[in-house]
Design an enzyme around this catalytic site. Structure first.
Site, PDB file in Angstrom:
ATOM      1  N   CYS A 139      -9.107  -7.246   1.711  1.00 13.78           N
ATOM      2  CA  CYS A 139      -8.930  -8.691   1.850  1.00 13.78           C
ATOM      3  C   CYS A 139      -8.472  -8.884   3.282  1.00 13.78           C
ATOM      4  CB  CYS A 139      -7.902  -9.213   0.860  1.00 13.78           C
ATOM      5  SG  CYS A 139      -7.489 -10.947   1.122  1.00 13.78           S
ATOM      6  N   GLY A 183     -13.456  -9.912  -0.634  1.00 10.30           N
ATOM      7  CA  GLY A 183     -13.639 -11.062  -1.529  1.00 10.30           C
ATOM      8  C   GLY A 183     -14.306 -10.704  -2.838  1.00 10.30           C
ATOM      9  N   ARG A 226     -17.084  -6.369  -7.793  1.00  9.97           N
ATOM     10  CA  ARG A 226     -16.537  -5.139  -7.218  1.00  9.97           C
ATOM     11  C   ARG A 226     -16.993  -3.876  -7.935  1.00  9.97           C
ATOM     12  NH1 ARG A 226     -10.361  -6.650  -6.787  1.00  9.97           N
ATOM     13  NH2 ARG A 226     -10.965  -7.929  -8.557  1.00  9.97           N
ATOM     14  N   VAL A 233      -5.274   1.657  -5.560  1.00  6.58           N
ATOM     15  CA  VAL A 233      -6.672   1.451  -5.187  1.00  6.58           C
ATOM     16  C   VAL A 233      -6.780  -0.009  -4.777  1.00  6.58           C
ATOM     17  CG1 VAL A 233      -9.063   1.473  -5.936  1.00  6.58           C
ATOM     18  CG2 VAL A 233      -7.483   3.211  -6.793  1.00  6.58           C
ATOM     19  N   HIS A 234      -7.068  -0.238  -3.499  1.00  2.79           N
ATOM     20  CA  HIS A 234      -6.984  -1.585  -2.945  1.00  2.79           C
ATOM     21  C   HIS A 234      -8.351  -2.050  -2.462  1.00  2.79           C
ATOM     22  CE1 HIS A 234      -4.493  -4.791  -1.124  1.00  2.79           C
ATOM     23  NE2 HIS A 234      -5.449  -4.843  -0.214  1.00  2.79           N
ATOM     24  N   ASP A 270     -16.779 -11.768 -10.139  1.00  2.00           N
ATOM     25  CA  ASP A 270     -16.352 -10.547  -9.461  1.00  2.00           C
ATOM     26  C   ASP A 270     -17.557  -9.617  -9.355  1.00  2.00           C
ATOM     27  OD1 ASP A 270     -14.984  -8.055  -8.885  1.00  2.00           O
ATOM     28  OD2 ASP A 270     -13.174  -8.967  -9.709  1.00  2.00           O
ATOM     29  N   CYS A 278      -3.117 -15.507  -1.367  1.00  2.00           N
ATOM     30  CA  CYS A 278      -3.296 -14.375  -2.285  1.00  2.00           C
ATOM     31  C   CYS A 278      -2.211 -13.325  -2.097  1.00  2.00           C
ATOM     32  CB  CYS A 278      -4.681 -13.763  -2.145  1.00  2.00           C
ATOM     33  SG  CYS A 278      -4.973 -13.064  -0.522  1.00  2.00           S
TER      34      CYS A 278
END
Ligand SMILES: [Zn+2]
Length: 417
Positions: free
Chosen positions: A246, A289, A330, A242-243, A328, A257
């Site tokens: 970026c 990001g 996300r 799960v990406h 964060d 990174c």
């Protein structure tokens, strides 16, 4: 100069009241029969039964195209031959309103399951599309040259083309479920969504009867390696990455990174597992990001490099918090939905060392057998600060075994099932 009169509507519709005498078709989220569940209608017609518009943030470009006279405001898509290239579902998770709250599980099947309504003139649009393709990345060819991957003339060609089924997903939020996921009050959620989008969607507060919201954010793309029909079938081993997007690293190979190396490693794992008779899934979430956006991200890069002592692991998260107010955004709480949609109940090889992702998946009822860390030699030197900061912050330490033994152990398991 040509007269470019805006394609103005005949009248402005107030969002505080239903647009016609008729009640919109109800959406009974989680109903197992799609006709009882009801279609998600986000087109700008009298049949609308949601808040927001299709295509996420791209709706703004559509508005611009209409305003500029380049698109008819009443254009209805011709969906001939657009049906999914591979079947996905239905899976039992589709009728569990606790499992899927941020996408429409029937979103790819609208032309089929709502054909009757479409024939009656309802403008019902897909929020999910499934197609096939080949992908080719230099990392895959490197993996072949290094002997880690081999061509099987099926999933991976001798030239390094990997065969995939790819799925594009637009977010569809069922607000009561989103509120429950975060253990917050639905009214408070709606009020905050209203306020912090610059009051862009008044129906969030004026129409509590509308429970579904098409948020103006990016969605996800899923890449499936191997047979999609094996998804949700526990007999077949599954690899998953799960990406979170970026752009700088994923597309341009920018340093600082580890995003693209992680992505490539995840794809390698997926191909390997598919070739061993299983299936691989890469979910690519548009959460640039850490969902703070690229402007914030670049500001943080500057702040990190210019601080006293230069870029340091102990200040990595602190600098993000200074700029964004949080480390964060996300919200991995919503991330498992797409895996439930694919019918996944067990991940044999998880290509991620993030505890946030791990805990969100396990907490939602998905079993994770092994977590596969990225081999050290695939980490760019410039990304060391990020890796050290994440290790120091306890980002990933549960059940992760040393890098080199992991692949061998996991591969043995995949082959033996
Ligand atoms: Zn990155």
């Amino acid at each position: 100069m040509a007269d470019r009169k805006p394609n103005a509507d005949k009248h402005i519709v107030l969002t505080s009241h239903p647009t016609s005498g008729r009640k919109p078709l109800a959406i009974n989220w989680g109903a197992p029969d799609p006709l009882l569940r009801g279609p998600v209608i986000g087109s700008t017609t009298e049949h609308r039964n949601v808040i927001g518009a299709h295509s996420g943030s791209y709706a703004l470009y559509r508005a611009l195209a209409v305003a500029a006279g380049r698109l008819k405001s009443d254009h209805v898509p011709d969906l001939t031959n657009t049906a999914p290239a591979d079947l996905i579902g239905p899976h039992p998770q589709w009728s569990d309103p606790m499992k899927i709250v941020s996408m429409d599980p029937w979103g790819h099947m609208t032309t089929e399951v709502f054909a009757g309504l479409i024939a009656k003139g309802y403008d019902i649009r897909p929020t999910v599309a499934v197609t096939r393709a080949h992908i080719n990345m230099p990392e895959l060819r490197d993996a072949m040259a290094a002997g880690r991957l081999r061509s099987d003339n099926l999933i991976l060609s001798p030239a390094g083309d990997a065969r995939v089924t790819k799925v594009a997903i637009e977010p569809v939020w069922w607000l009561p479920g989103i509120a429950r996921r975060f253990a917050i009050d639905e009214a408070a959620l709606r009020r905050n969504l209203f306020e912090h989008t610059g009051r862009m969607f008044p129906e969030l507060v004026t129409r509590p009867d509308l429970k579904v919201f098409l948020p103006p954010i990016g969605g996800a793309t899923v890449y499936i390696f191997g047979e999609p029909t094996k998804l949700g079938d526990r007999r077949y081993p599954l690899a998953c990455r799960v990406h979170d997007e970026c752009n700088g690293s994923d597309v341009f190979g920018s340093d600082i990174c580890t995003c693209r190396p992680y992505l490539a490693h995840g794809i390698e794992l997926c191909i390997e597992t598919a070739q061993a008779g299983g299936v691989g899934v890469v979910v690519y979430n548009r959460k640039e990001g850490r969902a703070l956006g690229e402007v914030t991200k670049f500001l943080v890069y500057n702040a990190r490099k210019r601080q006293e002592g230069g870029d340091r692991a102990d200040q990595y998260f602190r600098r993000t918090e200074c700029v964004a107010g949080v480390q964060d955004m996300r919200f991995q709480e919503l991330m498992p939905d797409v895996l439930h949609w694919l019918g996944i109940a067990r991940i044999d090889r998880m290509a991620s060392m993030s505890d946030m992702k791990h805990d969100a998946l396990v907490g939602s009822g998905i079993e994770i057998v092994d977590r596969v860390p990225i081999p050290d030699e695939l980490i760019p030197a410039d990304a060391r600060v990020e890796m050290d900061a994440k290790v120091a912050a306890g980002y990933f330490n549960k059940g992760v075994r040393p890098a080199d033994s992991e692949l061998t152990v996991a591969k043995g398991r995949a082959l033996s099932e």
